[in-house]
Design a protein around this motif. Structure first.
Motif, PDB file in Angstrom:
ATOM      1  N   VAL A 238      74.354  44.171  -3.113  1.00 31.14           N
ATOM      2  CA  VAL A 238      74.563  43.465  -4.377  1.00 31.14           C
ATOM      3  C   VAL A 238      75.726  42.489  -4.235  1.00 31.14           C
ATOM      4  CG1 VAL A 238      75.077  43.688  -6.839  1.00 31.14           C
ATOM      5  CG2 VAL A 238      73.726  45.451  -5.683  1.00 31.14           C
ATOM      6  N   PRO A 239      75.500  41.194  -4.500  1.00 32.64           N
ATOM      7  CA  PRO A 239      76.601  40.222  -4.462  1.00 32.64           C
ATOM      8  C   PRO A 239      77.611  40.553  -5.564  1.00 32.64           C
ATOM      9  CG  PRO A 239      74.451  39.126  -4.512  1.00 32.64           C
ATOM     10  CD  PRO A 239      74.211  40.557  -4.829  1.00 32.64           C
ATOM     11  N   ALA A 240      78.890  40.358  -5.265  1.00 34.26           N
ATOM     12  CA  ALA A 240      79.931  40.668  -6.239  1.00 34.26           C
ATOM     13  C   ALA A 240      81.172  39.840  -5.961  1.00 34.26           C
ATOM     14  CB  ALA A 240      80.269  42.163  -6.182  1.00 34.26           C
ATOM     15  N   VAL A 241      82.105  39.874  -6.900  1.00 33.33           N
ATOM     16  CA  VAL A 241      83.415  39.266  -6.706  1.00 33.33           C
ATOM     17  C   VAL A 241      84.464  40.279  -7.138  1.00 33.33           C
ATOM     18  CG1 VAL A 241      82.678  36.866  -6.967  1.00 33.33           C
ATOM     19  CG2 VAL A 241      83.355  38.170  -9.002  1.00 33.33           C
ATOM     20  N   VAL A 242      85.636  40.166  -6.529  1.00 31.84           N
ATOM     21  CA  VAL A 242      86.774  41.018  -6.863  1.00 31.84           C
ATOM     22  C   VAL A 242      87.936  40.119  -7.247  1.00 31.84           C
ATOM     23  CG1 VAL A 242      88.389  42.768  -6.028  1.00 31.84           C
ATOM     24  CG2 VAL A 242      86.013  42.792  -5.235  1.00 31.84           C
ATOM     25  N   TYR A 243      88.567  40.404  -8.394  1.00 34.45           N
ATOM     26  CA  TYR A 243      89.715  39.603  -8.822  1.00 34.45           C
ATOM     27  C   TYR A 243      90.611  40.457  -9.706  1.00 34.45           C
ATOM     28  CZ  TYR A 243      86.973  39.116 -13.130  1.00 34.45           C
ATOM     29  OH  TYR A 243      86.242  39.374 -14.271  1.00 34.45           O
ATOM     30  N   GLY A 244      91.763  39.911 -10.047  1.00 35.12           N
ATOM     31  CA  GLY A 244      92.694  40.628 -10.918  1.00 35.12           C
ATOM     32  C   GLY A 244      94.008  40.906 -10.227  1.00 35.12           C
TER      33      GLY A 244
ATOM     34  N   ASP B  56      81.963  42.683 -15.555  1.00 39.04           N
ATOM     35  CA  ASP B  56      80.715  42.030 -15.971  1.00 39.04           C
ATOM     36  C   ASP B  56      79.630  42.394 -14.974  1.00 39.04           C
ATOM     37  OD1 ASP B  56      79.135  40.299 -17.626  1.00 39.04           O
ATOM     38  OD2 ASP B  56      79.230  38.803 -16.041  1.00 39.04           O
ATOM     39  N   MET B  57      78.409  42.516 -15.471  1.00 40.11           N
ATOM     40  CA  MET B  57      77.283  42.849 -14.595  1.00 40.11           C
ATOM     41  C   MET B  57      76.060  42.090 -15.071  1.00 40.11           C
ATOM     42  SD  MET B  57      75.843  46.592 -13.455  1.00 40.11           S
ATOM     43  CE  MET B  57      75.473  47.090 -15.147  1.00 40.11           C
TER      44      MET B  57
ATOM     45  N   HIS C   5      74.348  40.737  -9.912  1.00 39.78           N
ATOM     46  CA  HIS C   5      75.719  40.356  -9.562  1.00 39.78           C
ATOM     47  C   HIS C   5      76.700  41.212 -10.356  1.00 39.78           C
ATOM     48  CE1 HIS C   5      79.395  37.878  -9.273  1.00 39.78           C
ATOM     49  NE2 HIS C   5      78.848  37.413  -8.161  1.00 39.78           N
ATOM     50  N   VAL C   6      77.855  41.485  -9.744  1.00 47.37           N
ATOM     51  CA  VAL C   6      78.873  42.315 -10.394  1.00 47.37           C
ATOM     52  C   VAL C   6      80.247  41.673 -10.237  1.00 47.37           C
ATOM     53  CG1 VAL C   6      80.006  44.568 -10.435  1.00 47.37           C
ATOM     54  CG2 VAL C   6      77.565  44.426  -9.946  1.00 47.37           C
TER      55      VAL C   6
END
Length: 231
Positions: A28-34, A80-81, A92-93
């Motif tokens: 599953v494509p995803a992004v990490v931020y924060g 978000d998903m 996407h996640v």
């Protein structure tokens, strides 16, 4: 709240074609931020992600997220998903890195429990207008859901945000008089009552017609009675 361990792999290619290929590989494509960090494009294993989503906490599960190559893990939640509109598979996640001592605003399911017998016996139903309530809480205090027992409700009763019991340390900015659910007569019952009234009126007119009394006769009779009174 139990924490789920999840590993993310960085360095994925972006774009529709790449994302389709990843999904075909159960990724599953995803992004990490924060936490002031730059956004990183990653992939996660679908089976591991599914394990995180099927807990009682659902999308609000606390995730012990490790990005390969970074060593230590970080606490995260799913911010978000996106799901496919037809297959409902996860497309996407977005993972948001958080601190344990930082309060978050999250949406928590509102669940109505019990059966409103009095409402049902009067051909009514309980309509729920708020299914998710935004609450503020520390990560460890985020409730899985908020419940309310509707067993004692009657036609005309309402449940407001102020009627919900929030766990200790949990607050909401939603106005307390916002309606969560209301007990109303069903549309079918209203239509049936109107039809019954119409049939009763037609039956009355038929009885008058069979007795030889028309609407004009009734009007004349009323007028004659007034004249007689005056004389």
């Amino acid at each position: 709240m139990a924490e789920i361990t999840l590993t993310a792999t960085p360095g994925r290619e972006t774009g529709t074609r790449s994302s389709r290929r990843l999904r075909a590989e159960a990724k599953v494509p995803a992004v990490v931020y924060g936490l002031g960090r730059d956004t990183v494009a990653v992939t996660v294993d679908w089976r591991e992600l599914r394990s995180a989503l099927i807990t009682d906490a659902g999308i609000n599960a606390l995730i012990d997220l490790t990005v390969e190559g970074e060593g230590e893990s970080n606490l995260a939640i799913i911010k978000d998903m996106q799901r496919h509109p037809i297959s409902h598979t996860v497309d996407h996640v977005d993972f948001l890195l958080i601190r344990r001592d930082q309060e978050l605003a999250v949406d928590v399911p509102v669940v109505l429990e019990g059966v409103a017998d009095e409402v049902e016996n009067n051909q009514g139903l309980v309509e729920q207008s708020i299914t998710l309530l935004t609450v503020n809480a520390l990560p460890e205090s985020i409730p899985d859901q908020l419940t309310y027992d509707i067993s004692e409700m009657e036609i005309g009763d309402t449940v407001t945000v102020g009627d919900l019991t929030l766990p200790s340390g949990v607050t909401t900015d939603v106005e307390p008089d916002e309606v969560v659910a209301s007990a109303q007569v069903s549309r079918a019952a209203i239509e049936a009552e109107a039809e019954e009234a119409e049939l009763a009126e037609m039956a009355e007119l038929n009885e008058l017609a069979e007795a030889g009394v028309g609407e004009g006769d009734l009007a004349e009779g009323e007028g004659g009675s007034d004249e007689g009174d005056e004389g």
